[in-house]
Motif scaffolding. Structure first.
Motif, PDB file in Angstrom:
ATOM      1  N   ILE A   3       0.856  -1.187   0.000  1.00  0.00           N
ATOM      2  CA  ILE A   3       0.000   0.000   0.000  1.00  0.00           C
ATOM      3  C   ILE A   3       0.886   1.228   0.000  1.00  0.00           C
ATOM      4  CG2 ILE A   3      -1.734   1.299   1.291  1.00  0.00           C
ATOM      5  CD1 ILE A   3      -2.764  -1.315   2.390  1.00  0.00           C
ATOM      6  N   ALA A   4       0.647   2.126  -0.959  1.00  0.00           N
ATOM      7  CA  ALA A   4       1.414   3.371  -1.041  1.00  0.00           C
ATOM      8  C   ALA A   4       0.775   4.427  -0.151  1.00  0.00           C
ATOM      9  CB  ALA A   4       1.469   3.846  -2.495  1.00  0.00           C
ATOM     10  N   SER A  27       1.892  -3.653   9.977  1.00  0.00           N
ATOM     11  CA  SER A  27       0.525  -4.189   9.958  1.00  0.00           C
ATOM     12  C   SER A  27      -0.154  -4.006   8.605  1.00  0.00           C
ATOM     13  CB  SER A  27      -0.322  -3.531  11.058  1.00  0.00           C
ATOM     14  OG  SER A  27      -0.604  -2.171  10.759  1.00  0.00           O
ATOM     15  N   TYR A  28       0.344  -3.058   7.804  1.00  0.00           N
ATOM     16  CA  TYR A  28      -0.236  -2.843   6.482  1.00  0.00           C
ATOM     17  C   TYR A  28       0.101  -3.971   5.511  1.00  0.00           C
ATOM     18  CZ  TYR A  28      -1.938   1.791   7.635  1.00  0.00           C
ATOM     19  OH  TYR A  28      -2.635   2.834   8.192  1.00  0.00           O
ATOM     20  N   LYS A  29       1.033  -4.822   5.879  1.00  0.00           N
ATOM     21  CA  LYS A  29       1.389  -5.965   5.037  1.00  0.00           C
ATOM     22  C   LYS A  29       0.483  -7.162   5.290  1.00  0.00           C
ATOM     23  CE  LYS A  29       6.292  -4.620   4.901  1.00  0.00           C
ATOM     24  NZ  LYS A  29       7.680  -5.044   5.223  1.00  0.00           N
ATOM     25  N   GLU A 186      -8.568   7.251   7.791  1.00  0.00           N
ATOM     26  CA  GLU A 186      -7.197   6.725   7.865  1.00  0.00           C
ATOM     27  C   GLU A 186      -7.148   5.273   8.331  1.00  0.00           C
ATOM     28  OE1 GLU A 186      -4.885  10.919   8.947  1.00  0.00           O
ATOM     29  OE2 GLU A 186      -5.209   9.397  10.485  1.00  0.00           O
ATOM     30  N   GLY A 187      -8.065   4.914   9.219  1.00  0.00           N
ATOM     31  CA  GLY A 187      -8.066   3.563   9.759  1.00  0.00           C
ATOM     32  C   GLY A 187      -8.510   2.505   8.775  1.00  0.00           C
ATOM     33  N   MET A 188      -9.034   2.935   7.621  1.00  0.00           N
ATOM     34  CA  MET A 188      -9.548   1.993   6.629  1.00  0.00           C
ATOM     35  C   MET A 188      -8.745   2.027   5.334  1.00  0.00           C
ATOM     36  SD  MET A 188     -11.947   0.750   8.452  1.00  0.00           S
ATOM     37  CE  MET A 188     -13.036  -0.168   7.391  1.00  0.00           C
ATOM     38  N   PHE A 189      -7.523   2.534   5.382  1.00  0.00           N
ATOM     39  CA  PHE A 189      -6.707   2.626   4.168  1.00  0.00           C
ATOM     40  C   PHE A 189      -6.548   1.268   3.476  1.00  0.00           C
ATOM     41  CE2 PHE A 189      -4.057   6.740   5.071  1.00  0.00           C
ATOM     42  CZ  PHE A 189      -5.174   7.490   4.775  1.00  0.00           C
ATOM     43  N   LYS A 190      -6.400   0.210   4.259  1.00  0.00           N
ATOM     44  CA  LYS A 190      -6.239  -1.121   3.662  1.00  0.00           C
ATOM     45  C   LYS A 190      -7.520  -1.571   2.961  1.00  0.00           C
ATOM     46  CE  LYS A 190      -4.735  -3.915   6.857  1.00  0.00           C
ATOM     47  NZ  LYS A 190      -4.184  -5.095   7.588  1.00  0.00           N
TER      48      LYS A 190
END
Length: 497
Positions: A3-4, A27-29, A186-190
């Protein structure tokens, strides 16, 4: 998963989290964890686990919430159409857990679409009291209404109004209000990549201003002694601790409380906004501390004495008297139409439903006396509804004015899909119980069920007329039996492609 993330966002989060920042970025991975919440209006946890076709793992903070395997597809299962569960992100379920609505209360979900939080609140209310689910966006309000229907909720009104209009109509009215505020996401970027594209400091400031405007109206709607639950799915302190700090300063009778401790949930951070120590009572959910996305939740108690009045309440009382006067005048003109509609519904009940003494449930329509002086039955065009509370909806944009019972068509009563989903099979005399996945999929595709289909299920000697179609003891909709066939009345807009 790559995620960029915006560089400015990462710089801010590194400053806030400090030594926790590397774990946060890692955690974004991780893949997104699918989750569902069982509908306690239809089934309990133990019973569902005995028949579940999915691989489930309990969510620690939600007694009826579960993660499901990436190999499962619960959204494509008949149980989903029957409202047995609601698919909802695990962290988002925390709002309903912390809101703690009680049966019999008046509850408002002010920014309710698509319906995850509203349906969670309704399940805890157990069909008792009043739930108003509101959404300002018309298209999203219709989706909200569909989800309320699917979950078989009897005591909800779905509206498409502004907070200002609701505050004018219902001052100091609700025991409990949930404000899941529009935010920078922001908390839902993924989960929602478009939130990354829309992210900016300017948007954070815009969201913070909008949140204060919404909360200004929400406070007007809250009864003295009531509870206000504020939540966002962003990490931005300006929208979280900053907004709550402003709220506490503006309304000194509001107190930020922490009703329960949950091991996976962090505290608020007053140091990020130079706010009062009380902000530590807020909840922060971090994706590197739990299996879920980012959330912020604040629970505020109105400390005014219960029953304390203000001028707006007196104005409401005066307006309600005027409204009731107009309502009675209008009702006298419509009383014959309403009486006719109720007569048709009564005839339908007599034919299709079991004796009311065996299906009585607190607050259910079977216990409502059909009496013009106190009836909660209302007629919208040719559609008969049961309003869950004796309140005026005059002048409001209403999407669903309570439980849709059915429609009058050429001197006959056609039961609503919402009525089917609100029932238990034990409440219905005329029903078709199906266990075959092949046959129930034919029904969900909108096909007529032939005599051979029914015989394959061991179904014989059906009475002509309406039949409640059930899958493994869960109602799915209506069919009409005639000439050895069950004609399909599953709504066209819901049919499987």
């Amino acid at each position: 998963m790559t995620i960029a993330l915006p560089e400015q966002f990462k710089t801010r989060m590194a400053r806030f989290l400090q030594e926790d920042y590397p774990a946060f970025i890692e955690s974004y991975k991780l893949p997104i964890s699918g989750a569902l919440r069982l509908n306690s209006l239809k089934i309990g946890v133990v019973d569902f686990l005995t028949l579940s076709p999915f691989t489930l793992k309990a969510i620690p903070w939600v007694s009826n919430g579960f993660y499901y395997s990436k190999d499962d597809h619960p959204g494509k299962h008949p149980y989903h159409d029957a409202g047995v569960y609601y698919m909802q992100e695990a962290s988002a379920m925390a709002v309903g857990v912390l809101a703690q609505p009680k049966p019999g209360e008046r509850v408002l979900d002010l920014c309710a679409a698509p319906g995850g939080k509203s349906t969670h609140l309704a399940s805890q209310m157990a069909g008792q009291g009043l739930l108003v689910a509101n959404e300002i966006n018309g298209k999203r309000a219709k989706i909200l209404s569909e989800n309320v229907e699917r979950m078989g909720i009897k005591n909800a009104v779905v509206m498409n109004e502004t907070p200002e209009k609701l505050a004018e109509h219902f001052p100091a009215f609700f025991d409990r209000i949930v404000v899941d505020a529009p935010c920078s996401g922001e908390g839902m970027f993924k989960k929602e990549p478009q939130a990354i594209e829309q992210w900016s400091l300017a948007n954070i400031d815009l969201c913070a201003r909008r949140q204060k405007e919404i909360l200004t109206e929400a406070v007007k709607l809250l009864k003295p002694g009531g509870t206000l639950i504020y939540s966002t799915c962003t990490f931005a302190p300006e929208e979280n601790e900053g907004t709550i700090s402003w709220l506490l300063q503006t309304y000194d009778y509001l107190k930020l409380i922490r009703p329960v401790e949950i091991a996976e949930f962090d505290h608020g951070h007053p140091e990020w906004v130079d706010g009062p120590a009380e902000l530590k009572n807020a909840y922060r959910l971090w994706s590197h501390h739990l299996l879920g996305e980012g959330h912020f939740i604040a629970v505020l108690k109105d400390t005014r004495e219960t029953g304390s009045e203000n001028s707006s309440v007196h104005q409401r009382d005066k307006r309600d008297k005027n409204s009731k006067s107009k309502h009675l005048s209008r009702k006298s003109k419509q009383s014959q139409e309403l009486a006719t509609a109720v007569d048709y519904f009564e005839a339908f009940k007599t034919q299709i439903l079991s004796d009311s003494s065996t299906i009585a449930h607190s607050g259910s329509f079977v216990d409502e006396a059909i009496d013009d002086s106190q009836s909660h039955f209302i007629l919208f065009g040719d559609n008969l509804y049961l309003l869950p509370n004796d309140l005026s909806l005059d002048g409001l944009k209403v999407i669903r004015p309570g439980l849709h019972l059915g429609t009058l068509k050429k001197k006959r009563f056609e039961p609503a899909h919402a009525l089917a989903l609100s029932l238990q099979p034990s409440q219905v005399r005329e029903k078709v119980m199906i266990t075959s996945d092949v046959i129930i999929e034919k029904y969900l595709h909108g096909e007529v069920l032939q005599e051979s289909d029914l015989l394959a299920e061991g179904i014989e000697d059906l009475s002509d007329g309406w039949q409640l179609v059930c899958y493994h003891n869960f109602p799915l909709g209506w069919g009409k039996y005639d000439n050895n066939q069950l004609k399909n009345h599953y709504p066209k807009g819901l049919r499987w492609l």
